[in-house]
Every structure is written in structure tokens, then in C-alpha cells.
Design a protein around this motif. Sequence first.
Motif, PDB file in Angstrom:
ATOM      1  N   ALA A 276       0.396  -0.558  -0.139  1.00 11.37           N
ATOM      2  CA  ALA A 276      -0.432  -0.554   0.294  1.00 11.37           C
ATOM      3  C   ALA A 276       1.043   1.439   0.329  1.00 11.37           C
ATOM      4  O   ALA A 276       1.893   1.080   0.823  1.00 11.37           O
ATOM      5  CB  ALA A 276      -1.332   0.045   1.132  1.00 11.37           C
TER       6      ALA A 276
ATOM      7  N   LYS B 128       6.224   3.401   1.169  1.00 13.83           N
ATOM      8  CA  LYS B 128       4.958   1.875   1.392  1.00 13.83           C
ATOM      9  C   LYS B 128       5.699   1.102   2.278  1.00 13.83           C
ATOM     10  O   LYS B 128       6.145   0.140   2.922  1.00 13.83           O
ATOM     11  CB  LYS B 128       5.928   0.691  -0.172  1.00 13.83           C
ATOM     12  CG  LYS B 128       5.937   1.496  -1.510  1.00 13.83           C
ATOM     13  CD  LYS B 128       6.081   0.447  -2.445  1.00 13.83           C
ATOM     14  CE  LYS B 128       5.565   1.818  -4.174  1.00 13.83           C
ATOM     15  NZ  LYS B 128       6.652   1.154  -4.872  1.00 13.83           N
TER      16      LYS B 128
ATOM     17  N   THR C  18      -1.524  -7.997  -9.942  1.00 21.39           N
ATOM     18  CA  THR C  18      -1.543  -7.191  -9.383  1.00 21.39           C
ATOM     19  C   THR C  18      -2.009  -5.842  -9.766  1.00 21.39           C
ATOM     20  O   THR C  18      -1.702  -5.729 -11.249  1.00 21.39           O
ATOM     21  CB  THR C  18      -0.278  -6.628  -8.709  1.00 21.39           C
ATOM     22  OG1 THR C  18       0.507  -8.650  -8.103  1.00 21.39           O
ATOM     23  CG2 THR C  18      -0.107  -5.606  -7.448  1.00 21.39           C
TER      24      THR C  18
ATOM     25  N   LYS D 200      -3.912  -1.519  -8.503  1.00 24.06           N
ATOM     26  CA  LYS D 200      -3.990  -0.872  -7.636  1.00 24.06           C
ATOM     27  C   LYS D 200      -5.305  -0.897  -7.370  1.00 24.06           C
ATOM     28  O   LYS D 200      -6.188   0.479  -8.405  1.00 24.06           O
ATOM     29  CB  LYS D 200      -3.664   0.600  -7.547  1.00 24.06           C
ATOM     30  CG  LYS D 200      -2.384   0.366  -7.161  1.00 24.06           C
ATOM     31  CD  LYS D 200      -1.313   1.528  -7.949  1.00 24.06           C
ATOM     32  CE  LYS D 200       0.493   1.502  -7.767  1.00 24.06           C
ATOM     33  NZ  LYS D 200       0.929   2.414  -7.544  1.00 24.06           N
TER      34      LYS D 200
ATOM     35  N   GLU E 249      -3.249   4.254  -1.558  1.00 26.21           N
ATOM     36  CA  GLU E 249      -4.643   3.036  -2.151  1.00 26.21           C
ATOM     37  C   GLU E 249      -3.231   1.325  -2.583  1.00 26.21           C
ATOM     38  O   GLU E 249      -2.655   1.455  -1.535  1.00 26.21           O
ATOM     39  CB  GLU E 249      -3.630   3.200  -3.729  1.00 26.21           C
ATOM     40  CG  GLU E 249      -3.971   4.540  -4.855  1.00 26.21           C
ATOM     41  CD  GLU E 249      -2.911   4.331  -6.528  1.00 26.21           C
ATOM     42  OE1 GLU E 249      -3.929   4.887  -7.546  1.00 26.21           O
ATOM     43  OE2 GLU E 249      -1.767   4.308  -6.189  1.00 26.21           O
TER      44      GLU E 249
ATOM     45  N   SER F 152      -2.489  -2.655  -3.627  1.00 29.26           N
ATOM     46  CA  SER F 152      -1.656  -2.868  -4.431  1.00 29.26           C
ATOM     47  C   SER F 152      -2.078  -4.606  -4.276  1.00 29.26           C
ATOM     48  O   SER F 152      -2.256  -5.215  -3.580  1.00 29.26           O
ATOM     49  CB  SER F 152      -0.562  -3.074  -5.086  1.00 29.26           C
ATOM     50  OG  SER F 152      -0.811  -2.277  -4.824  1.00 29.26           O
TER      51      SER F 152
END
Length: 184
Positions: A13, A59, A127, A129, A142, A144
Motif C-alpha cells: 500500500a 510503502k 496485481t 491498485k 492505494e 495493491s
Amino acid sequence: MASGILEVTLVEAEELNEKNLWCCFCCFKPCVNHTTPYVELEYGGQKHRSCLAQEENKKQVWDEKFKFKVDYEGEEDNTNTKLILRIMDKNRISSDKLIGETTIYVKDILLCGMDEENVKGIVDVETQKHRVVRRDKSYSGEISVALTFTKAMSEKKTHMALAQLLARSPLYQNHAFSKEVLQE
């Protein structure tokens, strides 16, 4: 009715920062706190919870897989078509806070997996988002996620596959049985 396994890969994320009511005394604007997120996943009454994310290059990374049993009635069945991801912030002092959630509709994936032309019965979605929506309907980053649906083989197909495997085995002695099973 079709059944199978929906495998959810929780990847990472970005920008999941939770805005607190605390403010900076220099500018009097809400400060952005460091979050320690985890995800509650829900599909068709089944629930899983991820580990706490690890931070890498700004992240939050999970790289975890979760499996859900799927029993899908067909195009009219809309009850088992939503995968809900609730992103929570772990709080050591008070209760955990909801950062936001994402809903992924998996109906098309299930239909593709059940399609007779899909011989293997497997659908992979790379994958992607998905936006994380807060309670106030604003966005908070977001997440993923990758998905894989694997259709369960019918009992007859499983029996046939096993018979074919046994027929090819040099250790298998009873050739009459394997020929009989393969002709069914």
C-alpha cells in the motif's frame, strides 16, 4: 453451482497516512502520523487478518496470501461477489482505527473461471491498485492486490485425472482397471 478457491495476494500500500487531530504548533495544520497498518479481509462470511505491514521505501508491504472457499450459484448470485479489505491502523494505547476500506467485485473472475472454455478453470488477475476510501468518502492512498480463482474439479474429473496418472505409472500393475476407468 461452482466451487473453488479464491486466493488473494495482499502486496503493498502507498500513502495510507492517517490524519490526526493533533496539530503542529508551527503551522496549526493537522499532522500526518506514521501508521502501522494491517488488513482485515472478508469474503462471503469468511474472514482473515494480515500481519502488520513492513515499511519499505515509503510503502507498506505485506506480500501475504489468503485463501477463501468459493461457492457460487451463478450470474444471479450477488451475495458472494464482494471481497472487502478493511485497512486498520494498529494502536498500542487505544483501540485500532479504521484507515479506510476497498471493495473488489469478483463476479467476472468467478464467471471466467467457471466458463466451459476455460479448461484449466484458473483465472489470474495481476496485481492491481485499488483506492482506499475513508469513512468521509475521501481517499487515503492505494492498496495493491492480486487475485487467482481456481475452480474445483468435479469428482468425476478428479477421478479421471487420478486414473490417467495411475495408468502412466510404471508401478501400477492392474492395466485392466486403468483401461476400464479411462473408458468411463
